[in-house]
Design a protein around this motif. Structure first.
Motif, short mmCIF file in Angstrom:
data_model
loop_
_atom_site.label_atom_id
_atom_site.label_comp_id
_atom_site.label_asym_id
_atom_site.label_seq_id
_atom_site.Cartn_x
_atom_site.Cartn_y
_atom_site.Cartn_z
N GLU A 192 49.78 44.66 26.41
CA GLU A 192 48.68 44.92 27.34
C GLU A 192 47.40 45.30 26.59
O GLU A 192 46.30 44.90 26.99
N ARG A 196 43.91 43.32 26.92
CA ARG A 196 42.66 44.02 27.22
C ARG A 196 41.58 43.71 26.17
O ARG A 196 40.40 43.57 26.51
N LEU A 199 40.20 40.38 27.07
CA LEU A 199 39.34 40.48 28.25
C LEU A 199 38.00 41.13 27.91
O LEU A 199 36.94 40.70 28.38
N ASP A 200 38.03 42.17 27.07
CA ASP A 200 36.79 42.85 26.69
C ASP A 200 35.89 41.92 25.88
O ASP A 200 34.66 41.95 26.02
N LYS A 203 35.02 38.69 28.49
CA LYS A 203 34.35 39.03 29.75
C LYS A 203 34.38 37.83 30.71
O LYS A 203 33.35 37.31 31.13
N LEU A 229 46.25 43.96 35.26
CA LEU A 229 45.11 44.27 34.40
C LEU A 229 43.79 43.87 35.05
O LEU A 229 42.78 44.57 34.89
N MET A 230 43.77 42.77 35.78
CA MET A 230 42.53 42.38 36.45
C MET A 230 42.24 43.28 37.64
O MET A 230 41.07 43.56 37.95
N GLU A 232 42.92 46.46 37.67
CA GLU A 232 42.35 47.67 37.06
C GLU A 232 40.84 47.54 36.91
O GLU A 232 40.11 48.52 37.03
N ARG A 233 40.38 46.33 36.66
CA ARG A 233 38.95 46.06 36.45
C ARG A 233 38.24 45.70 37.76
O ARG A 233 37.06 45.35 37.74
N ARG A 234 39.00 45.73 38.85
CA ARG A 234 38.48 45.31 40.15
C ARG A 234 37.97 43.87 40.09
O ARG A 234 36.94 43.52 40.67
N GLN A 235 38.73 43.04 39.38
CA GLN A 235 38.34 41.64 39.20
C GLN A 235 39.51 40.70 39.52
O GLN A 235 39.55 39.57 39.03
N ARG A 238 39.02 37.06 40.39
CA ARG A 238 38.65 36.07 39.38
C ARG A 238 39.85 35.27 38.88
O ARG A 238 39.69 34.33 38.11
#
Length: 332
Positions: A192, A196, A199-200, A203, A229-230, A232-235, A238
């Motif tokens: 994970e 991450r 993803l960072d 973006k 994980l998405m 967690e990012r409120r995404q 997407r």
């Protein structure tokens, strides 16, 4: 006086029926005409809503469980995204080092040991770069994470914190050359953390991930991780979903049938699928990328070639829609 018994014809009858069944199954798997008769019709696929086109400036991330999944599911749409001016990135979770028969052929040994399996992992990792190049994806936009093939569910559950030892490679940490985090332990925490990092760095505006209905354990486990994980990012909105292992012998017929449609996978036929139509040029490049995975095409070429079709499929949702609302499109 005893009478001679006439030999029973019943065993011959059962053998004959079994042979007919085998021939019928072979025809269903391999012949286009049978695929038209018994598979889902071209009309149903044509009636699916078209995915919205990708846009210039979008950042598209493919999360691929193994080397080759990204090409089989989405090789055409990855080309379309780049042609539209989007930036495409691919991250492979594993190096595909768990297939012993593959290692036996690749390493020319009857009994592949851990060193042979690790060599297979490095070979398949190198194949990802040739496939990505065939699809026009630069090497600096790819990430090999290198976690254990066939072990993602263990990392997600019992080995989230304690290292998992892969039974075939005997590795308990990332060993693949060119990995994002060399030496990272085989734990869910480390996996994970690597996702991450990706993803960072990327973006992403769109994340392509396997659907939860995909039969392969690594695939649906990655689906759960991506959703978590998405979210967690409120995404989570997407995410877009695809399937490779979608049911017994899907897709049929096997082999190259570029003008036939890719039908909805039986295990996920209730998802709100959208359709991505491919040009002949896009199909040709996709086939080139498929064949870059030579370790795999030596064994299952006809299965892999069966994904080179007139279209690809993408769902905006991981579960069937509960209401009657219109499905969202891929590029939105």
């Amino acid at each position: 006086m005893s009478r001679l018994k006439t030999p029973s014809r019943r065993p011959l009858l059962w053998i004959g029926l079994a042979l007919l069944g085998v021939l019928a199954l072979a025809a269903w798997i391999n012949l286009p005409v049978v695929g038209h008769l018994f598979g889902r019709s071209s009309e149903r696929v044509a009636a699916l809503p078209a995915a919205a086109p990708f846009r210039a400036g979008q950042r598209v991330l493919m999360l691929s469980p193994h080397p080759d999944d990204e090409t089989l599911c989405c090789g055409g749409m990855l080309q379309q995204a780049q042609a539209a001016g989007a930036q495409v990135y691919v991250a492979w979770m594993t190096a595909g080092d768990g297939f012993e028969f593959d290692a036996a052929l690749t390493e020319r040994t009857l009994r592949p040991g851990p060193e042979n399996m690790r060599a297979l992992g490095n070979t398949r990792a190198a194949e990802t770069q040739r496939a990505a190049a065939a699809l026009g994806i630069p090497g600096d936009r790819t990430f090999m994470l290198g976690y254990p093939d066939g072990g993602l569910f263990r990392l997600f559950t019992t080995n989230f914190s304690s290292p998992y030892t892969a039974p075939r490679t005997r590795a308990d940490a990332v060993y693949v050359r060119g990995a994002l985090t060399p030496g990272a332990p085989f734990t869910g925490e480390a996996l994970e953390a690597d996702i991450r990092r990706v993803l960072d760095r990327v973006k992403p505006d769109i994340v392509l991930a396997p659907a939860p209905q995909d039969f392969h354990t690594d695939h649906h486990t990655l689906s759960y991780i991506a959703l978590q994980l998405m979210a967690e990012r409120r995404q989570a909105d997407r995410l877009r979903f695809w399937v490779i292992h979608g049911g017994l012998e899907w897709p049929v017929p096997k082999g190259i049938h570029e003008t036939l449609p890719l039908t909805e996978p039986p295990l996920a036929d209730r998802l709100p699928w959208t359709r991505v139509d491919l040009t002949p040029e896009q199909r040709a490049r996709k086939l080139e990328a498929v064949r870059a995975y030579r370790t795999q095409t030596e064994i299952e070429a006809r299965f892999m070639e069966a994904f080179v079709r007139a279209n690809e499929l993408l769902s905006p949702q991981p579960l069937p829609e509960s209401g009657s609302g219109q499905a969202a499109s891929a590029g939105e």
